[in-house]
Design an enzyme around this catalytic site. Structure first.
Site, PDB file in Angstrom:
ATOM      1  N   CYS A  29       0.818  -1.225   0.000  1.00 59.06           N
ATOM      2  CA  CYS A  29       0.000   0.000   0.000  1.00 59.06           C
ATOM      3  C   CYS A  29       0.848   1.269   0.000  1.00 59.06           C
ATOM      4  O   CYS A  29       0.323   2.366  -0.199  1.00 59.06           O
ATOM      5  CB  CYS A  29      -0.945   0.005   1.192  1.00 59.06           C
ATOM      6  N   HIS A  45      -3.478   6.839   2.718  1.00 60.29           N
ATOM      7  CA  HIS A  45      -3.900   5.534   2.198  1.00 60.29           C
ATOM      8  C   HIS A  45      -5.279   5.191   2.766  1.00 60.29           C
ATOM      9  O   HIS A  45      -5.529   5.329   3.969  1.00 60.29           O
ATOM     10  CB  HIS A  45      -2.869   4.481   2.588  1.00 60.29           C
ATOM     11  N   ASN A  84     -10.183  -0.806   0.246  1.00 57.32           N
ATOM     12  CA  ASN A  84      -8.738  -0.580   0.294  1.00 57.32           C
ATOM     13  C   ASN A  84      -8.131  -1.088  -1.018  1.00 57.32           C
ATOM     14  O   ASN A  84      -8.089  -2.300  -1.248  1.00 57.32           O
ATOM     15  CB  ASN A  84      -8.183  -1.346   1.501  1.00 57.32           C
TER      16      ASN A  84
HETATM   17  N1  ACO Z   1     -17.794  -9.695   9.648  1.00 55.85           N
HETATM   18  C1  ACO Z   1     -18.247 -10.036  10.859  1.00 55.85           C
HETATM   19  N2  ACO Z   1     -17.438 -10.377  11.867  1.00 55.85           N
HETATM   20  C2  ACO Z   1     -16.120 -10.367  11.638  1.00 55.85           C
HETATM   21  C3  ACO Z   1     -15.563 -10.012  10.385  1.00 55.85           C
HETATM   22  C4  ACO Z   1     -16.471  -9.678   9.366  1.00 55.85           C
HETATM   23  N3  ACO Z   1     -16.051  -9.332   8.140  1.00 55.85           N
HETATM   24  N4  ACO Z   1     -14.231 -10.097  10.463  1.00 55.85           N
HETATM   25  C5  ACO Z   1     -13.926 -10.473  11.716  1.00 55.85           C
HETATM   26  N5  ACO Z   1     -15.075 -10.645  12.428  1.00 55.85           N
HETATM   27  C6  ACO Z   1     -15.215 -11.049  13.816  1.00 55.85           C
HETATM   28  C7  ACO Z   1     -14.022 -11.809  14.334  1.00 55.85           C
HETATM   29  O1  ACO Z   1     -14.115 -13.160  14.003  1.00 55.85           O
HETATM   30  C8  ACO Z   1     -14.158 -11.564  15.806  1.00 55.85           C
HETATM   31  O2  ACO Z   1     -15.121 -12.430  16.317  1.00 55.85           O
HETATM   32  P1  ACO Z   1     -14.935 -13.111  17.769  1.00 55.85           P
HETATM   33  O3  ACO Z   1     -14.917 -11.968  18.734  1.00 55.85           O
HETATM   34  O4  ACO Z   1     -16.131 -13.981  17.890  1.00 55.85           O
HETATM   35  O5  ACO Z   1     -13.638 -13.848  17.710  1.00 55.85           O
HETATM   36  C9  ACO Z   1     -14.725 -10.157  15.902  1.00 55.85           C
HETATM   37  O6  ACO Z   1     -15.299  -9.880  14.615  1.00 55.85           O
HETATM   38  C10 ACO Z   1     -13.685  -9.111  16.205  1.00 55.85           C
HETATM   39  O7  ACO Z   1     -12.561  -9.328  15.367  1.00 55.85           O
HETATM   40  P2  ACO Z   1     -11.289  -8.402  15.423  1.00 55.85           P
HETATM   41  O8  ACO Z   1     -10.268  -8.893  14.454  1.00 55.85           O
HETATM   42  O9  ACO Z   1     -10.874  -8.254  16.873  1.00 55.85           O
HETATM   43  O10 ACO Z   1     -11.915  -7.014  14.944  1.00 55.85           O
HETATM   44  P3  ACO Z   1     -11.278  -5.601  14.999  1.00 55.85           P
HETATM   45  O11 ACO Z   1     -12.074  -4.735  15.867  1.00 55.85           O
HETATM   46  O12 ACO Z   1      -9.800  -5.649  15.232  1.00 55.85           O
HETATM   47  O13 ACO Z   1     -11.523  -5.102  13.510  1.00 55.85           O
HETATM   48  C11 ACO Z   1     -10.256  -4.778  11.501  1.00 55.85           C
HETATM   49  C12 ACO Z   1     -10.902  -5.797  12.424  1.00 55.85           C
HETATM   50  C13 ACO Z   1     -11.311  -3.901  10.887  1.00 55.85           C
HETATM   51  C14 ACO Z   1      -9.534  -5.549  10.402  1.00 55.85           C
HETATM   52  C15 ACO Z   1      -9.229  -3.923  12.321  1.00 55.85           C
HETATM   53  O14 ACO Z   1      -8.348  -4.740  13.042  1.00 55.85           O
HETATM   54  C16 ACO Z   1      -8.468  -3.000  11.465  1.00 55.85           C
HETATM   55  O15 ACO Z   1      -8.974  -2.026  10.961  1.00 55.85           O
HETATM   56  N6  ACO Z   1      -7.163  -3.273  11.268  1.00 55.85           N
HETATM   57  C17 ACO Z   1      -6.365  -2.562  10.325  1.00 55.85           C
HETATM   58  C18 ACO Z   1      -6.101  -3.520   9.222  1.00 55.85           C
HETATM   59  C19 ACO Z   1      -6.253  -2.949   7.839  1.00 55.85           C
HETATM   60  O16 ACO Z   1      -6.783  -1.908   7.591  1.00 55.85           O
HETATM   61  N7  ACO Z   1      -5.730  -3.749   6.915  1.00 55.85           N
HETATM   62  C20 ACO Z   1      -5.796  -3.410   5.557  1.00 55.85           C
HETATM   63  C21 ACO Z   1      -4.557  -3.832   4.862  1.00 55.85           C
HETATM   64  S1  ACO Z   1      -3.150  -3.073   5.520  1.00 55.85           S
HETATM   65  C22 ACO Z   1      -3.205  -1.552   5.068  1.00 55.85           C
HETATM   66  O17 ACO Z   1      -3.766  -1.212   4.090  1.00 55.85           O
HETATM   67  C23 ACO Z   1      -2.557  -0.627   5.958  1.00 55.85           C
END
Ligand code: ACO
Length: 313
Positions: A112, A240, A270
């Protein structure tokens, strides 16, 4: 002579996938995706589209907007991690399509951050090799690398490509600073193991989130300091487009009004290396950024990598 931005272009693929569409494929919902990321829909490639076809459309538009022809280019660089094929590189494939000839062509793989890495390389090469015009493309087709049964990744990404023409110009400003870096020890947070058992993208979302909120504000401060300007002087911060919560956290940490961080992630998802040039093209086309404005571009992603630059339009 300085290096300036001369034109921009972009291309999103034709097929649209909404959060509701995704909820029919994996156990997710519009509510979960919207609340955690801000994303509502994304574009993905259809049957007759690939990275080169999108990059060609974006590059052609950037050449037209810069009022030059392919034959004027001395360099084509493509920031991407999702080439259509390993050989030849994407830039070489674009060269004849765009009517360019004999110019240097290379791809840069920094996820990215790829567009910012590519801009910094173009900036350096234009100075060292005395190149008049360079085409810098950023884009990815991550839909090909997705595990469409993994709800933790497939809801986040979309395909798309943006492009910018850089020119050598007798001006005082243009590109003012770059801050580029990486922390390879955090590579485990976002990777794909293309030649191993599992070829799909895997991610530790919370690790990426922590890295971003720590590293991005620092890189932005470094680039602003190197440019010799103040954070309040920057008209727009084009970050980004990974996640609305990341934009909100960065805005809060640096005490920058959220209105200065425009976003289109709700419509694009993204798009990895495509996100910054897509947004740059959009804010210019909409008249939100105009000649004389001070703009900051900041990318961050797998590697983990980051890159920021400051430029006067
Ligand atoms: N739909 C429903 N539930 C989901 C989904 C989904 N798509 N994905 C995960 N869950 C569930 C998980 O299984 C988990 O369930 P559990 O509590 O029963 O185990 C629950 O939701 C919470 O999961 P987390 O991973 O803790 O969720 P979090 O609040 O961390 O949000 C997210 C996830 C949005 C990915 C966050 O961590 C984030 O924004 N991270 C940044 C990553 C990013 O942007 N990556 C992109 C590529 S890198 C870049 O471009 C910089």
């Amino acid at each position: 002579m300085k290096i300036a931005l001369a034109g921009t272009g972009s291309k999103l693929p034709s097929k649209v996938l909404t959060n509701d569409d995704l909820s029919k494929i994996v156990d997710t919902s519009d509510e979960w995706i919207s609340q955690r990321t801000g994303i509502k829909k994304r574009h993905i490639i259809g049957e007759n589209e690939n990275l080169v076809s999108l990059a060609f459309a974006a590059g052609k538009e950037a050449l037209e907007s810069a009022n030059i022809e392919g034959k004027d280019l001395g360099l084509i660089i493509v920031g991407t991690s999702t080439q259509d094929k390993r050989l030849p590189n994407t830039a070489c494939e674009l060269q004849p399509l765009l009517g360019a000839k004999d110019c240097a062509c290379m791809d840069v793989s920094s996820a990215c951050s790829g567009f910012i890495y590519a801009l910094s390389i173009a900036y350096s090469m234009m100075n060292t090799l005395d190149i008049g015009y360079a085409l810098v493309v950023g884009g990815d087709v991550l839909s090909r690398e997705m595990d469409w049964t993994d709800r933790t990744t497939c809801v986040l990404f979309g395909d798309g490509v943006g492009a910018a023409v850089l020119k050598k110009a007798d001006i005082e400003e243009g590109f003012l600073s770059f801050d580029i870096g990486a922390d390879g020890s955090k590579g485990f947070a976002l990777y794909d193991n293309s030649y191993g058992d599992d070829r799909y993208i895997r991610m530790d979302g919370q690790e990426v989130f922590k890295f971003t909120v720590r590293t991005v504000p620092h890189s932005i401060e470094q680039a602003i300091q190197k440019a010799g300007v103040h954070k309040d002087d920057i008209d727009l911060y084009l970050l980004h487009q990974a996640n609305l919560r990341i934009l909100e956290a960065v805005s809060k940490k640096l005490d920058i009004p959220l209105e200065k961080l425009p976003h289109n992630l709700e419509r694009t998802g993204n798009t990895s290396a495509g996100s910054i040039p897509l947004l740059l093209d959009e804010v210019i086309k909409k008249g939100m950024a105009k000649k004389g404005d001070l703009i900051l571009l900041c990318g961050f992603g797998a590697g983990l990598t980051w890159g920021t630059c400051v430029l006067r339009l």
